[in-house]
Design a protein around this motif. Structure first.
Motif, short mmCIF file in Angstrom:
data_model
loop_
_atom_site.label_atom_id
_atom_site.label_comp_id
_atom_site.label_asym_id
_atom_site.label_seq_id
_atom_site.Cartn_x
_atom_site.Cartn_y
_atom_site.Cartn_z
N GLU A 1 0.84 -1.21 0.00
CA GLU A 1 0.00 0.00 0.00
C GLU A 1 0.87 1.25 0.00
N SER A 2 1.93 1.24 0.79
CA SER A 2 2.84 2.37 0.85
C SER A 2 3.50 2.62 -0.51
N LEU A 3 3.86 1.53 -1.21
CA LEU A 3 4.48 1.67 -2.53
C LEU A 3 3.52 2.28 -3.54
N THR A 4 2.23 1.94 -3.46
CA THR A 4 1.25 2.56 -4.35
C THR A 4 1.23 4.07 -4.17
N LEU A 5 1.16 4.52 -2.93
CA LEU A 5 1.11 5.95 -2.64
C LEU A 5 2.42 6.63 -3.03
N LYS A 6 3.53 5.94 -2.77
CA LYS A 6 4.85 6.51 -3.09
C LYS A 6 5.01 6.73 -4.60
N ALA A 7 4.68 5.71 -5.39
CA ALA A 7 4.82 5.83 -6.84
C ALA A 7 3.90 6.90 -7.40
N ALA A 8 2.66 6.94 -6.89
CA ALA A 8 1.70 7.93 -7.38
C ALA A 8 2.16 9.34 -7.06
N LEU A 9 2.59 9.56 -5.83
CA LEU A 9 3.01 10.89 -5.40
C LEU A 9 4.27 11.33 -6.14
N ALA A 10 5.13 10.38 -6.49
CA ALA A 10 6.37 10.69 -7.20
C ALA A 10 6.15 10.91 -8.69
N GLY A 11 4.92 10.72 -9.17
CA GLY A 11 4.63 10.92 -10.58
C GLY A 11 5.07 9.78 -11.47
N LEU A 12 5.20 8.57 -10.91
CA LEU A 12 5.61 7.41 -11.68
C LEU A 12 4.39 6.64 -12.17
N ASN A 13 4.52 6.02 -13.32
CA ASN A 13 3.44 5.20 -13.87
C ASN A 13 3.58 3.75 -13.40
N TYR A 14 3.55 3.58 -12.11
CA TYR A 14 3.62 2.27 -11.47
C TYR A 14 2.59 2.19 -10.37
N GLY A 15 2.19 0.97 -10.07
CA GLY A 15 1.38 0.72 -8.89
C GLY A 15 2.28 0.26 -7.76
N GLY A 16 1.65 -0.31 -6.72
CA GLY A 16 2.43 -0.71 -5.56
C GLY A 16 2.29 -2.18 -5.24
N GLY A 17 3.42 -2.80 -4.88
CA GLY A 17 3.43 -4.20 -4.47
C GLY A 17 4.51 -4.41 -3.43
N ALA A 18 4.60 -5.62 -2.94
CA ALA A 18 5.65 -5.98 -1.98
C ALA A 18 5.83 -7.48 -2.00
N CYS A 19 7.08 -7.91 -1.84
CA CYS A 19 7.40 -9.33 -1.78
C CYS A 19 8.28 -9.55 -0.56
N VAL A 20 7.72 -10.20 0.44
CA VAL A 20 8.44 -10.44 1.69
C VAL A 20 8.85 -11.90 1.75
N LEU A 21 10.17 -12.13 1.77
CA LEU A 21 10.72 -13.49 1.82
C LEU A 21 11.00 -13.88 3.27
N LEU A 22 10.61 -15.08 3.64
CA LEU A 22 11.02 -15.63 4.92
C LEU A 22 12.45 -16.15 4.79
N LEU A 23 13.25 -15.95 5.82
CA LEU A 23 14.63 -16.43 5.77
C LEU A 23 14.64 -17.95 5.74
N PRO A 24 15.28 -18.56 4.73
CA PRO A 24 15.31 -20.03 4.65
C PRO A 24 15.98 -20.65 5.88
N ASP A 25 15.54 -21.85 6.24
CA ASP A 25 16.10 -22.53 7.41
C ASP A 25 17.61 -22.69 7.30
#
Length: 351
Positions: free
Chosen positions: A62-86
């Motif tokens: 959600e933060s990335l969506t707002l950031k890209a929009a406010l910065a004038g970029l033609n992107y939406g917002g996403g996130a990919c959170v990886l769990l640290l492998p065992d």
């Protein structure tokens, strides 16, 4: 946590779980919005449990969506959170396998998602992803240092609104988190003559930085909120400032590089306390701007400076909190450009 309720309340489009047993890949990929273009997804690698990963992906996207929009970029917002492998990722071949597995898993989604680095991830890691999918950004950009410089420039613009001057000489700044972004911010502030207090969940890291920056003080993370200061700069992993901690704050301005340092309740609490909050998606966008455009780090940071200055001007004109003004500006651009229909943005090119 009710996942679908959380997604509906924030307006998310999708949440995908990625898994590849041989490499240890376990990840939550959240897409908040693709209205303006493919969702830029910051990739994080941290020792989290599954629920923390899900919550982090939803909030960060959600933060990335707002950031890209406010910065004038033609992107939406996403996130990919990886769990640290065992098995960890110290073995270079294991790290390569992890990020190439991520790239291969994301390949079918490349029309909707673009991956870039975030906490715990390097441009070299994104280069591994790029071997499997073209849906990447930031391979050749040191986004952390660019972000740190942009936070410094944005802080100066915010100080004009909150403190009456953008000069940092003699200004008391408390920095929570001195990783790559926090360290860069501290170095620029020290160079200008700010009085620094540093804290980090790894105390030895804060002390090492203080040893390099003459006059900087070090306190524990639990004590930092009680330190009298003009500016509190959260540069940690998210939600560093709990609502219950707001009455302890001794600052006049909150401005830092951390994504979502406050919850919505926290935002209301700092408003009630008379503290100005310049939101993360306005002030920490320089790294994203540099990765997504042909702008130099200096130009990207100046775009942040101009955006924050505009937010402060409008906030002062209408008597509204800057974090409310910034969100409305971002949402207005999404609504206006989205109303044009599909095919209006040049697939991720900057505006």
């Amino acid at each position: 946590m009710q996942i679908f309720e959380e997604m509906q309340s924030r307006g998310h489009e999708s949440l995908t779980l990625l898994h590849h047993a041989p490499s240890g890949l376990k990840a939550a990929l959240a897409v908040h919005s693709t209205v303006l273009g493919p969702a830029i997804a910051g990739v994080r690698l941290r020792p989290l449990d599954e629920l923390e990963a899900l919550r982090g992906a939803l909030a960060l996207s959600e933060s990335l969506t707002l950031k890209a929009a406010l910065a004038g970029l033609n992107y939406g917002g996403g996130a990919c959170v990886l769990l640290l492998p065992d098995q960890g990722v110290d073995d270079p071949h294991a790290r390569e396998a992890l990020f190439r597995a991520l790239g291969r898993q994301v390949r079918p989604l490349e029309s909707r998602v673009v991956l870039t680095e975030d906490i715990g991830v390097t441009p070299a890691d994104i280069a591994f992803v790029a071997q499997e999918t073209p849906a990447t950004l930031g391979v050749n950009t040191d986004t952390s240092s660019v972000t740190g410089y942009g936070v410094y420039r944005g802080m100066k613009a915010a100080a004009r609104f909150a403190l009456g001057s953008e000069s940092m000489r003699g200004v008391r700044v408390a920095i929570l988190g001195v990783g790559a972004v926090g360290r860069t911010l501290a170095e620029h502030l020290h160079r200008e003559g700010a009085r620094l207090t540093l804290a980090d969940h790894r105390p030895e890291r804060a002390q090492a930085l203080a040893d390099d920056l003459d006059g900087a003080a070090v306190v524990g993370t639990a004590e930092l909120f009680d330190v009298p200061c003009d500016i509190l700069a959260p540069c940690g992993y998210g939600h560093s400032i709990r609502s219950a901690d707001v009455p302890r704050l001794q600052c006049r301005l909150i401005a830092g590089g951390e994504h979502h340092p406050l919850s919505r309740n926290g935002e209301a609490a700092v408003k009630e306390a008379g503290i100005v909050y310049m939101p993360d998606f306005a002030i920490n966008a320089a790294g994203l701007i540099a990765a997504a455009t042909a702008l130099t780090p200096e130009q990207a940071a100046e775009r942040v400076y101009g955006t924050v200055l505009r937010i402060g001007t409008v906030a002062e004109q209408y008597g509204k909190p800057p974090h409310v003004v910034a969100r409305r500006m971002a949402e207005r651009r999404i609504d206006l450009i989205g109303s044009l229909g599909t095919g209006t943005a040049l697939q991720g090119r900057s505006a």
